[in-house]
Design a protein around this motif. Structure first.
Motif, PDB file in Angstrom:
ATOM      1  N   THR A  22     -20.854  19.022  34.724  1.00 19.58           N
ATOM      2  CA  THR A  22     -21.036  20.103  35.677  1.00 19.58           C
ATOM      3  C   THR A  22     -22.517  20.385  35.868  1.00 19.58           C
ATOM      4  O   THR A  22     -23.363  19.902  35.099  1.00 19.58           O
ATOM      5  N   VAL A  23     -22.851  21.174  36.874  1.00 24.66           N
ATOM      6  CA  VAL A  23     -24.247  21.542  37.104  1.00 24.66           C
ATOM      7  C   VAL A  23     -24.813  22.261  35.890  1.00 24.66           C
ATOM      8  O   VAL A  23     -25.948  22.004  35.461  1.00 24.66           O
ATOM      9  N   GLU A  43     -21.988  29.279  40.594  1.00 20.67           N
ATOM     10  CA  GLU A  43     -20.800  28.776  41.294  1.00 20.67           C
ATOM     11  C   GLU A  43     -20.454  29.675  42.485  1.00 20.67           C
ATOM     12  O   GLU A  43     -19.283  29.988  42.739  1.00 20.67           O
ATOM     13  N   SER A  44     -21.471  30.090  43.231  1.00 19.22           N
ATOM     14  CA  SER A  44     -21.257  31.002  44.352  1.00 19.22           C
ATOM     15  C   SER A  44     -21.490  30.352  45.708  1.00 19.22           C
ATOM     16  O   SER A  44     -21.513  31.032  46.735  1.00 19.22           O
ATOM     17  N   LEU A  45     -21.673  29.041  45.729  1.00 19.70           N
ATOM     18  CA  LEU A  45     -21.798  28.338  47.010  1.00 19.70           C
ATOM     19  C   LEU A  45     -20.417  28.177  47.651  1.00 19.70           C
ATOM     20  O   LEU A  45     -19.402  28.137  46.948  1.00 19.70           O
ATOM     21  N   PRO A  46     -20.361  28.095  48.978  1.00 16.46           N
ATOM     22  CA  PRO A  46     -19.058  28.020  49.665  1.00 16.46           C
ATOM     23  C   PRO A  46     -18.443  26.625  49.591  1.00 16.46           C
ATOM     24  O   PRO A  46     -18.231  25.950  50.608  1.00 16.46           O
ATOM     25  N   SER A  76      -6.953  23.546  52.142  1.00 13.99           N
ATOM     26  CA  SER A  76      -7.027  22.508  51.111  1.00 13.99           C
ATOM     27  C   SER A  76      -8.402  22.499  50.452  1.00 13.99           C
ATOM     28  O   SER A  76      -9.420  22.619  51.148  1.00 13.99           O
ATOM     29  N   PRO A  77      -8.450  22.308  49.120  1.00 12.49           N
ATOM     30  CA  PRO A  77      -9.741  22.221  48.436  1.00 12.49           C
ATOM     31  C   PRO A  77     -10.230  20.792  48.263  1.00 12.49           C
ATOM     32  O   PRO A  77     -11.223  20.554  47.574  1.00 12.49           O
ATOM     33  N   ALA A  78      -9.565  19.823  48.898  1.00 12.73           N
ATOM     34  CA  ALA A  78      -9.889  18.414  48.683  1.00 12.73           C
ATOM     35  C   ALA A  78     -11.241  18.044  49.280  1.00 12.73           C
ATOM     36  O   ALA A  78     -11.627  18.533  50.347  1.00 12.73           O
ATOM     37  N   ILE A 120     -10.781  17.784  43.894  1.00 10.21           N
ATOM     38  CA  ILE A 120     -11.105  19.136  44.341  1.00 10.21           C
ATOM     39  C   ILE A 120     -12.616  19.262  44.472  1.00 10.21           C
ATOM     40  O   ILE A 120     -13.360  18.885  43.562  1.00 10.21           O
ATOM     41  N   GLU A 121     -13.061  19.780  45.601  1.00  7.68           N
ATOM     42  CA  GLU A 121     -14.486  19.903  45.837  1.00  7.68           C
ATOM     43  C   GLU A 121     -15.001  21.260  45.374  1.00  7.68           C
ATOM     44  O   GLU A 121     -14.983  22.241  46.108  1.00  7.68           O
ATOM     45  N   ASP A 122     -15.449  21.321  44.105  1.00  4.03           N
ATOM     46  CA  ASP A 122     -16.258  22.455  43.681  1.00  4.03           C
ATOM     47  C   ASP A 122     -17.718  22.018  43.803  1.00  4.03           C
ATOM     48  O   ASP A 122     -18.013  20.906  44.257  1.00  4.03           O
TER      49      ASP A 122
END
Length: 219
Positions: free
Chosen positions: A134-135, A76-79, A92-94, A102-104
């Motif tokens: 999740t991934v 989970e280290s991608l920007p 905003s995390p949208a 939320i864009e993770d």
């Protein structure tokens, strides 16, 4: 690997060592890998099993940039916009595509409604994933299937969706998800299989032979 011998003529069965009944399930596998990605590797068996996961990623017949992407996605280290929002870099995390989530990393490459449609067409075998997969959960399921080719295809497509996301975020250039994915899949034909013994570990870059499973004689 531990082998318990039976005096009779019985068929051997594989047992998942992280459940008392020996039966694998996605929740147990996800809990185990979640501990790994959070840095919980104090137990020696966990360290061996973490190395097994990274070994599977390194053995993928994909370009090196896709392996690096896979490693960063697992950590989970991608920007993602969520990670940038947590660091107060953006407001905003949208998600830019659906605007209501939320864009993770998992949302960007698996959960956003636009890429979910593409996943169903490109890899029908992945349709059993839950809605909010999740991934890491995806990797658990793929490793349980034991199909190295499917794991490679999964990360090629996931990388293509991340690339598509970046093209829009940085250049405002919108790519069709199916075209992006098919191009990424075509790259696999140009890649020489990676040597199985080459070091690749999340923290140290080291590999070790290991197994998630215990071979137990069926009595």
């Amino acid at each position: 690997m531990k082998i318990l011998l039976s005096p009779g003529q019985h068929e051997n069965v594989w047992m998942w060592r992280h459940e008392k009944n020996g039966a694998f399930n996605v929740r147990s596998g996800y809990r185990f890998f979640k501990n790994l990605t959070n840095g919980d590797t104090a137990d020696s068996s966990n360290a061996y099993e973490e190395q097994k996961m990274w070994k599977a990623i390194w053995k993928m017949r994909v370009p090196n940039k896709v392996r690096v992407f896979a490693w960063r996605a697992c950590k989970e280290s991608l920007p993602s916009k969520y990670n940038l929002f947590k660091r107060k870099i953006i407001d905003s995390p949208a998600c830019d595509f659906c605007n209501n989530s939320i864009e993770d990393v998992s949302h960007a490459v698996l959960q956003c409604h636009i890429v979910k449609v593409a996943w169903r067409q490109l890899v029908p075998a992945l349709t059993f994933f839950p809605e909010l997969c999740t991934v890491t959960e995806a990797i658990v399921s793929l490793l349980h299937k034991g199909d190295q080719g499917l794991l490679s295809r999964f990360f090629l497509i996931a990388w293509s969706f991340w690339y598509r996301r970046n093209k829009w975020t940085i250049e405002h250039s919108l790519l069709d998800p199916l075209q992006a994915a098919n191009y990424a899949i075509s790259l696999q034909k140009l890649v020489i299989p990676a040597p199985a013994t080459k070091p690749f570990n999340a923290e140290t870059g080291l590999l070790a032979s290991s197994s998630y499973w215990v071979l137990q004689a069926k009595c």
